[in-house]
Design a protein around this motif. Structure first.
Motif, PDB file in Angstrom:
ATOM      1  N   LEU A  13     -40.967  45.883-136.972  1.00  0.00           N
ATOM      2  CA  LEU A  13     -41.317  47.043-136.152  1.00  0.00           C
ATOM      3  C   LEU A  13     -40.657  48.315-136.683  1.00  0.00           C
ATOM      4  O   LEU A  13     -41.285  49.374-136.787  1.00  0.00           O
ATOM      5  CB  LEU A  13     -40.895  46.808-134.701  1.00  0.00           C
ATOM      6  CG  LEU A  13     -41.886  46.067-133.796  1.00  0.00           C
ATOM      7  CD1 LEU A  13     -41.227  45.690-132.474  1.00  0.00           C
ATOM      8  CD2 LEU A  13     -43.131  46.904-133.539  1.00  0.00           C
ATOM      9  N   PHE A  14     -39.382  48.210-137.011  1.00  0.00           N
ATOM     10  CA  PHE A  14     -38.668  49.354-137.582  1.00  0.00           C
ATOM     11  C   PHE A  14     -39.339  49.795-138.899  1.00  0.00           C
ATOM     12  O   PHE A  14     -39.546  50.999-139.131  1.00  0.00           O
ATOM     13  CB  PHE A  14     -37.201  49.004-137.849  1.00  0.00           C
ATOM     14  CG  PHE A  14     -36.313  49.083-136.631  1.00  0.00           C
ATOM     15  CD1 PHE A  14     -35.952  50.316-136.106  1.00  0.00           C
ATOM     16  CD2 PHE A  14     -35.827  47.933-136.030  1.00  0.00           C
ATOM     17  CE1 PHE A  14     -35.118  50.403-134.988  1.00  0.00           C
ATOM     18  CE2 PHE A  14     -35.004  48.003-134.916  1.00  0.00           C
ATOM     19  CZ  PHE A  14     -34.655  49.241-134.385  1.00  0.00           C
ATOM     20  N   ALA A  15     -39.680  48.822-139.729  1.00  0.00           N
ATOM     21  CA  ALA A  15     -40.289  49.130-141.032  1.00  0.00           C
ATOM     22  C   ALA A  15     -41.661  49.780-140.846  1.00  0.00           C
ATOM     23  O   ALA A  15     -42.034  50.714-141.575  1.00  0.00           O
ATOM     24  CB  ALA A  15     -40.416  47.857-141.863  1.00  0.00           C
ATOM     25  N   SER A  16     -42.414  49.281-139.865  1.00  0.00           N
ATOM     26  CA  SER A  16     -43.745  49.829-139.591  1.00  0.00           C
ATOM     27  C   SER A  16     -43.646  51.289-139.144  1.00  0.00           C
ATOM     28  O   SER A  16     -44.419  52.145-139.596  1.00  0.00           O
ATOM     29  CB  SER A  16     -44.432  48.984-138.523  1.00  0.00           C
ATOM     30  OG  SER A  16     -45.679  49.532-138.180  1.00  0.00           O
ATOM     31  N   LEU A  17     -42.696  51.587-138.265  1.00  0.00           N
ATOM     32  CA  LEU A  17     -42.488  52.961-137.809  1.00  0.00           C
ATOM     33  C   LEU A  17     -42.019  53.856-138.957  1.00  0.00           C
ATOM     34  O   LEU A  17     -42.429  55.014-139.067  1.00  0.00           O
ATOM     35  CB  LEU A  17     -41.468  52.990-136.665  1.00  0.00           C
ATOM     36  CG  LEU A  17     -42.034  52.815-135.258  1.00  0.00           C
ATOM     37  CD1 LEU A  17     -40.923  52.510-134.262  1.00  0.00           C
ATOM     38  CD2 LEU A  17     -42.818  54.034-134.821  1.00  0.00           C
TER      39      LEU A  17
END
Length: 576
Positions: A13-17
């Motif tokens: 999720l962090f990487a996607s954001l």
């Protein structure tokens, strides 16, 4: 869906954001007055997508923290997210800064094609005159992570670890604040007194620390909002965020001060019913008839669903989704966040509700209230993440209306006269707690911000709060000295300055709606549901005008107080 909590899932999720932000950063050259409608709408869609994903992360972390405020993993995740989101916001804020600065002609052209997101764009421009330069805004975002956000987390962590000791029937029990609160409405006046004294003994011990946290939050608010952004007053910041005119809020608070005499009259009546000369502050919520009636959680659910269904089966169906999907945490346990709330992560996700259910009538009312919030969110779910949340004052509409539906349902079906009488008195008790008490909290906040700016100590704030209590109660209630610590026990004035008047606003608005419902019956329901379905996609002024309400008029607020005056008059006719 929310994440399950695995490290891999959260990291993804962090990487996607991170990737979304990087992609969005490449669009800066497009931001010109001549930008095409298509390119502009694509930027708005990217903002919406990032907001969706960020809400998923924030919601998961906040629910984890609320479930156990002492969980170090939850605290660490919350801190990580706050830092990450501050940096993400800094990288993408160029869009909002450009949008606020765009000339009115080009902005109107772009808003005309924005569809459901029009009001979000319009509201953003309201902050134009209070917006700083991009470097300054970036510094503020980073400063808040280890400043106001950290102070609020510290306050929540300290206060949610408190336990309280109370001796009942010769047995000393250690309990949470929620468990202690049950005894504040006990029939036994001595138990009520002990419960309040224990609450403020514990908070009073830490008052110097909790007060220091508040002083620094207020100074931070003043430094940023008045010093840098040039708002005219501390409360004006919240008013603009709510899109409520300053004069409407001042009219509301003035009406509350004017009508404090209604509640003072009620407290004198209640003293006669309790057989005492004068109420003590410990007795404000005392039952007028000794009733030990308790409700199981299943009974509470049935009562709320029956009340909702009698109004509109769709409302009950939506509320039932929260339970069917196991999105309600009603367990009483240590470390759990106090109070109650409803959290909606995304428009299409069923909301989550937290409360600590202990079987009292007020717990049933709390269930109706929080499920009302959930219903409001679900009815507005056709809107985007940017426009489905109603502003704070209107966000209390469905929740408070749901409570009133429940009370009417209980009164129609309750055969025990003592319980019925207690329900009638409880209506005015709750009106006091939701309207006058919250309005005077807001009045205290205004005074406290002024006092702290002038260098007031925590002791002086305590003295000011005690004076506030004595003003609202007049000669109808005796206020003991330990209540000077009540203000440090109110999370809202720490976490969301000036939030509290939303409760007064919402309750008086609902009294108006409920009077319309009683007069019009079925004809009222479609109009009411349409208001809830609108969510935050229109201004509060526009939403209320469709219901024939002008919030700037003192007569509107007075109408709500007149309903309460009528309730008190009815109680005065009952044989004691």
């Amino acid at each position: 869906m929310l994440p399950t909590g695995s490290k891999e899932e959260l990291d993804e999720l962090f990487a996607s954001l991170e990737k979304m932000a990087a992609d969005f950063e490449t669009t800066r050259p497009l931001l010109k007055a001549s930008i095409s409608d298509e390119a502009f709408l694509n930027l708005v869609a990217q903002q919406e997508e990032m907001t969706n994903k960020a809400n998923v992360l924030f919601s998961y972390a906040n629910l984890l923290f609320a479930a156990d405020t002492q969980d170090q993993n939850a605290l660490a995740l919350l801190a990580r997210i706050q830092q990450f989101m501050a940096e993400l916001t800094n990288r993408t804020m160029f869009f909002s800064l450009w949008w606020k600065d765009l000339d009115d002609t080009h902005a109107e052209k772009l808003m005309a094609c924005a569809g459901d997101n029009r009001y979000w764009l319009e509201e953003m421009r309201h902050f134009k005159k209070y917006t700083l330069t991009e470097p300054e805004e970036k510094i503020i975002n980073l400063k808040d992570v280890t400043g106001s956000n950290a102070l609020n987390t510290l306050y929540d962590t300290i206060t949610n670890r408190y336990t309280f000791d109370l001796t009942v029937n010769g047995e000393t029990k250690t309990m949470t604040r929620g468990e202690l609160a049950v005894y504040m409405r006990e029939a036994d006046p001595d138990i009520r007194r002990q419960a309040y004294q224990e609450l403020y003994r514990v908070y009073g011990q830490d008052a110097p620390i909790l007060g220091l946290i508040y002083q620094n939050l207020v100074r931070d608010w003043h430094n940023e909002q008045l010093g840098l952004r040039k708002f005219v007053s501390p409360i004006a910041v919240r008013n603009l965020a709510n899109d409520i005119p300053d004069e409407a809020v001042e009219t509301l608070l003035a009406a509350a001060e004017k009508n404090a005499v209604i509640f003072q009259r009620y407290f004198k009546l209640k003293a006669r019913w309790l057989g005492i000369q004068k109420l003590r502050r410990y007795d404000v919520y005392a039952p007028v008839a000794k009733s030990d009636k308790k409700y199981s959680f299943d009974q509470a659910v049935h009562l709320v669903m029956d009340a909702y269904s009698a109004f509109n089966p769709k409302i009950a169906e939506l509320a039932e989704r929260v339970l069917a999907e196991d999105h309600l945490d009603s367990e009483v346990r240590r470390g759990k966040q106090g109070g109650a709330f409803c959290l909606t992560a995304l428009p299409k996700l069923t909301p989550w509700v937290l409360q600590s259910f202990q079987g009292k009538a007020e717990d049933v009312a709390t269930l109706a209230h929080e499920l009302g919030h959930a219903v409001h969110s679900m009815l507005a779910s056709k809107h985007s993440i940017l426009t489905f949340h109603a502003c704070l004052p209107l966000a209390e509409t469905a929740s408070t209306f749901g409570e009133m539906l429940l009370v009417d349902h209980l009164l129609k079906n309750e055969t025990n006269e003592s319980v019925r009488r207690d329900l009638l008195f409880r209506q005015v008790d709750d009106a006091y707690a939701t309207i006058l008490r919250q309005a005077y909290f807001a009045i205290f906040e205004k005074e406290a911000h002024e006092m702290i700016s002038a260098g007031a100590s925590v002791d002086e704030l305590c003295t000011g709060y005690l004076a506030n209590l004595k003003t609202q109660f007049g000669d109808s209630v005796e206020v003991s000295d330990e209540f000077k610590y009540e203000w440090v026990s109110i999370p809202h004035i720490y976490n969301v300055p000036f939030y509290v008047y939303a409760y007064s606003f919402g309750q008086l608005l609902v009294l108006s709606f409920y009077q319309q419902y009683r007069k019009e019956g079925e004809a009222f329901k479609p109009r009411y549901l349409k208001i809830l379905e609108t969510g935050g996609s229109q201004s509060p002024d526009q939403i209320l005008k469709t219901a024939g309400i002008d919030m700037r008029q003192a007569s509107f607020w007075q109408g709500g107080f007149d309903v309460i005056d009528g309730l008190v008059s009815e109680l005065e006719k009952l044989p004691a």
